[in-house]
Design an enzyme around this catalytic site. Structure first.
Site: not given
Length: 408
Positions: A98, A140, A191, A208, A280, A282-283, A392-394
């Site tokens: 950071y 985190e 993921y 993924y 989408g 997959t989950p 959202v993927f990506g």
């Protein structure tokens, strides 16, 4: 949270900063990667950099966080922070990074806005940045602790047990831990990041979803090949996985992360609605598989849109899982219908003729235009926004009307 003096300055300068964010973030990444090229080795995805997706995601998160602080200066936008923290943990971000980002981001702001960035303005935006960074560092740290790993120490080798072709451009990989240790705890809908070495020696990673029940020692990811087009280059990671990875090979996977997951009590009875398009699914398949493993009787409505049945990855498995769940049913939409699904609807997803269960939790995953459209349909149908959870993927680009985005 945000001091009154800083809030006034941020409010006055937010239009100028927001209007210049694309230029600011472009300069930020260019300068940082010039000085610190090692950050492109296993931390930042080159495809997202080339397409501008990462730049837009960072800009959206800055504007979103600043706007949320101004709207409610005594509170933190927790939904936004949760999404970013999970994304950061999935790539191994540590608190010292950071400081690096701060240096180059504020250098870019000063260069782009010039004399408009007075010491007072810089101090006000500095307060915004460290409020956001401090909250993310704390979140985190808790995510790493919950995962049982050291900050940034998320990677473990996994052996490919089986490779299965799902459609011409989608492949599944079944994996088990290669180090003999138990699989880490995962929640249905989460993921993992996959980290691979490219031909030029640089490591790249991609997230993924877990597409099978995450309760056992085996895990599965289902990977769509990302084709290059006018909006971006071919997906490096997906191409390598499709072209080179076979049973017996090893992959580096992160610990599981993601703030969109099925609440896990086996006795839960509230309905779930699983809405997806394309990969989408997959989950959603992972959530269905987990419900089946639990022997759940809770109502589940599966809604999926795709180009055709032949291009609908995990279609047969989804049908099988729905058949095993006494409270489940499925509705599919295809732009090009086929005999494989005679009861499917034609065209894009249209919820006007679908009876949605009351008090359901809705999970939404797919391309961003699809998500925007269907989320609007859900809200128009009376589903409260707080009950719509999305992935959202990506990089998670800013979705208007929500509090979530993804940062650096």
């Amino acid at each position: 949270m945000l001091s009154a003096e800083s809030a006034a300055l941020v409010r006055a300068t937010l239009p100028a900063v927001a209007g210049a964010l694309d230029e600011i973030t472009t300069r930020f990444y260019a300068t940082m990667f010039h000085d610190r090229p090692e950050l492109l080795d296993g931390m930042f995805n080159r495809g997202n950099q080339a397409s501008g997706a990462q730049r837009r995601a960072l800009a959206g998160s800055i504007a979103g966080f600043a706007g949320a602080l101004l709207e409610r200066p005594d509170a933190r936008p927790d939904a936004l922070l949760a999404r970013i923290a999970h994304k950061h943990a999935a790539v191994g971000v540590t608190d010292d990074q950071y400081t690096v980002v701060h240096k180059y981001l504020f250098g870019a702001i000063a260069e782009v806005l010039g004399d408009a960035v007075t010491p007072e303005v810089a101090a006000a935006w500095d307060e915004v940045y460290w409020l956001m960074a401090g909250a993310l560092i704390s979140r985190e740290a808790l995510l790493y602790q919950d995962a049982g790993v050291q900050p940034g120490g998320i990677w473990r080798p996994w052996t490919v047990v089986e490779r299965r072709t799902e459609t011409p451009d989608v492949v599944s990989f079944l994996l088990r831990p290669a180090d003999g240790r138990p699989a880490p705890r995962a929640r249905a809908g989460q993921y993992v990041s996959v980290r691979v070495r490219m031909g030029d020696g640089v490591h790249q990673l991609r997230q993924y979803s877990l597409s099978s029940d995450p309760g056992g020692e085996l895990r599965r990811i289902t990977v769509k090949r990302v084709a290059g087009d006018a909006d971006g280059p071919e997906g490096e990671v997906s191409a390598l996985l499709h072209d080179h990875v076979r049973a017996g090979d090893e992959l580096l996977l992160s610990s599981p992360f993601g703030d969109v997951f099925l609440d896990d009590p086996a006795d839960a009875t509230s309905p779930v609605v699983l809405v997806s398009a394309g990969i989408g699914c997959t989950p959603m398949t992972g959530i269905l598989a987990h419900l089946a493993a639990l022997g759940s009787t809770r109502p589940a409505l599966v809604l999926h849109a795709d180009r055709s049945p032949a291009e609908h990855a995990l279609r047969a498995e989804t049908r099988d899982l729905v058949g095993r769940l006494p409270g489940a049913r499925a509705v599919f939409w295809y732009e090009h219908p086929g005999a494989e699904e005679p009861d499917a609807r034609t065209g894009l997803m249209d919820l006007s003729g679908v009876e949605l269960p009351d008090d359901a939790t809705v999970f939404l995953c797919g391309p961003l235009p699809f998500m925007r459209e269907v989320r609007g349909q859900l809200l128009a149908a009376g589903v409260p926004a707080r009950r719509v959870r999305y992935e959202v993927f990506g990089p998670d680009l800013w979705l208007p009307g929500t509090e979530t985005a993804s940062a650096a």
